[in-house]
Write an enzyme that holds these catalytic residues in place. Structure first.
Site, mmCIF file in Angstrom:
data_model
loop_
_atom_site.group_PDB
_atom_site.id
_atom_site.type_symbol
_atom_site.label_atom_id
_atom_site.label_comp_id
_atom_site.label_asym_id
_atom_site.label_seq_id
_atom_site.Cartn_x
_atom_site.Cartn_y
_atom_site.Cartn_z
ATOM 1 C CB ALA A 1 -0.925 0.023 1.376
ATOM 2 N N GLY B 1 0.512 -5.423 0.562
ATOM 3 C CA GLY B 1 -0.553 -5.487 -0.395
ATOM 4 C C GLY B 1 -0.264 -6.217 -1.679
ATOM 5 C CD GLU C 1 -1.965 -8.129 2.783
ATOM 6 O OE1 GLU C 1 -1.906 -6.731 2.436
ATOM 7 O OE2 GLU C 1 -2.691 -8.152 3.802
ATOM 8 C CD GLU D 1 1.693 -5.851 5.305
ATOM 9 O OE1 GLU D 1 2.735 -6.710 5.583
ATOM 10 O OE2 GLU D 1 0.947 -5.683 4.460
HETATM 11 N N1 COA Z 1 4.341 2.920 -0.036
HETATM 12 C C1 COA Z 1 4.858 4.238 -0.838
HETATM 13 N N2 COA Z 1 6.141 4.663 -1.535
HETATM 14 C C2 COA Z 1 6.748 3.662 -1.908
HETATM 15 C C3 COA Z 1 6.478 2.217 -1.110
HETATM 16 C C4 COA Z 1 5.220 1.941 -0.401
HETATM 17 N N3 COA Z 1 4.893 0.917 -0.170
HETATM 18 N N4 COA Z 1 7.159 1.385 -1.693
HETATM 19 C C5 COA Z 1 8.205 2.012 -2.426
HETATM 20 N N5 COA Z 1 7.783 3.301 -2.263
HETATM 21 C C6 COA Z 1 8.509 4.266 -3.134
HETATM 22 C C7 COA Z 1 9.621 4.608 -2.538
HETATM 23 O O1 COA Z 1 9.352 5.807 -1.448
HETATM 24 C C8 COA Z 1 10.477 5.570 -3.528
HETATM 25 O O2 COA Z 1 10.028 6.743 -3.659
HETATM 26 P P1 COA Z 1 10.930 8.151 -3.819
HETATM 27 O O3 COA Z 1 11.676 7.790 -5.390
HETATM 28 O O4 COA Z 1 9.949 9.084 -4.453
HETATM 29 O O5 COA Z 1 11.744 8.079 -2.747
HETATM 30 C C9 COA Z 1 10.089 4.585 -4.682
HETATM 31 O O6 COA Z 1 8.899 3.885 -4.201
HETATM 32 C C10 COA Z 1 11.185 3.612 -4.891
HETATM 33 O O7 COA Z 1 11.465 2.846 -3.721
HETATM 34 P P2 COA Z 1 12.940 2.623 -3.026
HETATM 35 O O8 COA Z 1 12.666 2.474 -1.575
HETATM 36 O O9 COA Z 1 13.880 3.927 -3.337
HETATM 37 O O10 COA Z 1 13.407 1.394 -3.700
HETATM 38 P P3 COA Z 1 14.533 0.277 -3.369
HETATM 39 O O11 COA Z 1 14.924 -0.587 -4.361
HETATM 40 O O12 COA Z 1 15.698 0.968 -2.252
HETATM 41 O O13 COA Z 1 13.750 -0.556 -2.111
HETATM 42 C C11 COA Z 1 11.708 -1.832 -1.480
HETATM 43 C C12 COA Z 1 12.911 -1.355 -2.620
HETATM 44 C C13 COA Z 1 10.606 -2.470 -1.733
HETATM 45 C C14 COA Z 1 12.723 -2.652 -0.625
HETATM 46 C C15 COA Z 1 11.475 -0.725 -0.706
HETATM 47 O O14 COA Z 1 10.865 0.229 -1.428
HETATM 48 C C16 COA Z 1 10.684 -0.717 0.580
HETATM 49 O O15 COA Z 1 10.832 -1.429 1.569
HETATM 50 N N6 COA Z 1 9.105 -0.334 0.403
HETATM 51 C C17 COA Z 1 8.254 -0.417 1.212
HETATM 52 C C18 COA Z 1 7.837 -1.932 1.414
HETATM 53 C C19 COA Z 1 6.527 -2.176 2.537
HETATM 54 O O16 COA Z 1 6.779 -1.862 3.678
HETATM 55 N N7 COA Z 1 5.375 -2.306 2.117
HETATM 56 C C20 COA Z 1 4.323 -2.674 2.924
HETATM 57 C C21 COA Z 1 3.411 -1.465 3.023
HETATM 58 S S1 COA Z 1 1.931 -1.578 3.603
#
Ligand code: COA
Length: 258
Positions: A65, A110, A113, A133
């Site tokens: 999400a 999500g 999921e 999460e």
């Molecule tokens: N919600 C909002 N934005 C998200 C996101 C999320 N769940 N997942 C990734 N993004 C955004 C990042 O903020 C970033 O935006 P920016 O360029 O404006 O800063 C962009 O997507 C790219 O992500 P980034 O974190 O820079 O890529 P990465 O390769 O370094 O890491 C992940 C990839 C997937 C490991 C990392 O993005 C992450 O941990 N995301 C969240 C996962 C999460 O907790 N999901 C559950 C949410 S309920």
């Protein structure tokens, strides 16, 4: 119908719904959920579509999400987000045709999921799955705790949701979360070929298998077997059984009802 945060295409009997916020790793917003729900309705009413593929644009299937939106939520808003999201995920799983999650990159929160609500998951080598999460201070809310426990067992589901650790595609396959892993460079082509092979089978038999397994896991064995017998009878209401058996005996490919 024009969509903004998804790309929806129909190519022969295969429809593809692709999440389309690649700059945010397809983090899902309420607007995207509404668009996915509309596309799912479109699939339900278009009888030419026999298989639905879910994919993501860019370098991820979906990283969960859009957590930025969570900063605006109060408890009632959070409950509304969860129940609307859960409704749409249930509707996705209830489509009468096979729905395949084609996961590359990340399927987190999500994303994991939604993938688990599909009939099965194909993964590109290197794909990562997880329910992180917990690291943000809340629990999965689109059915993740429930589907993960049903797919990999209670203990492992707890370990994954409590630690938030990621599973690699191969480990996810070993655990039964992923059906098959394909090489990254041929991934979408492999998924499409698998979808075309499914599309050539009997529509009624496909739906029978899907429904009986979905309904059967939630009831006792005797009731599940009774459902299976009813579904078997239903298959015999179509000409597909005669065609399938005759084609086998005549050593030719079957041509099932459109
Ligand atoms: N919600 C909002 N934005 C998200 C996101 C999320 N769940 N997942 C990734 N993004 C955004 C990042 O903020 C970033 O935006 P920016 O360029 O404006 O800063 C962009 O997507 C790219 O992500 P980034 O974190 O820079 O890529 P990465 O390769 O370094 O890491 C992940 C990839 C997937 C490991 C990392 O993005 C992450 O941990 N995301 C969240 C996962 C999460 O907790 N999901 C559950 C949410 S309920």
């Amino acid at each position: 119908m024009a969509y903004n945060s998804i790309i929806f295409t129909i190519d022969g009997p295969v429809a593809t719904l692709s999440f389309n916020r690649p700059e945010k790793l397809n983090a899902v917003t309420p607007e995207m959920i509404s668009e996915i729900a509309l596309a799912v309705d479109e699939v339900r009413t278009n009888k030419n579509i026999r298989v639905l593929l879910l994919t993501g644009q860019g370098r991820a299937f979906m990283a969960g999400a859009d957590v930025k939106r969570f900063l605006e939520l109060d408890p009632l808003g959070a409950r509304g987000f969860a129940s609307r999201g859960q409704d749409f995920v249930l509707k996705l799983g209830e489509l009468p045709i096979p729905v395949i999650a084609c996961v590359h990159g990340y399927a987190l929160g999500g994303g994991c999921e939604i993938a688990m609500a599909c009939d099965f998951i194909y993964a590109a080598a290197g794909a990562k799955f997880g329910q992180p999460e917990i690291n943000l201070g809340f629990n999965p809310c689109l059915g993740g705790t429930q589907r993960l426990a049903r797919l990999v067992g209670k203990s492992l589901a707890k370990e994954l949701c409590l630690t938030g650790r990621f599973l690699e595609a191969e480990e996810a396959k070993t655990l039964g979360l992923v059906a098959q892993v394909f090489p990254e460079d041929t991934f979408l082509e492999d998924c499409r070929n698998a979808a075309l092979a499914l599309a050539a089978k009997s529509r009624v038999a496909l739906e029978a298998v899907k429904r009986v397994i979905d309904w059967g896991v939630d009831v006792d064995l005797k009731t599940g077997c009774a459902l299976e017998a009813e579904a078997f009878a239903l298959c015999f209401t179509t000409p597909d059984v005669k065609e399938g058996v005759n084609a086998f005996l005549e050593k030719r490919k079957p041509h099932f009802q459109p």
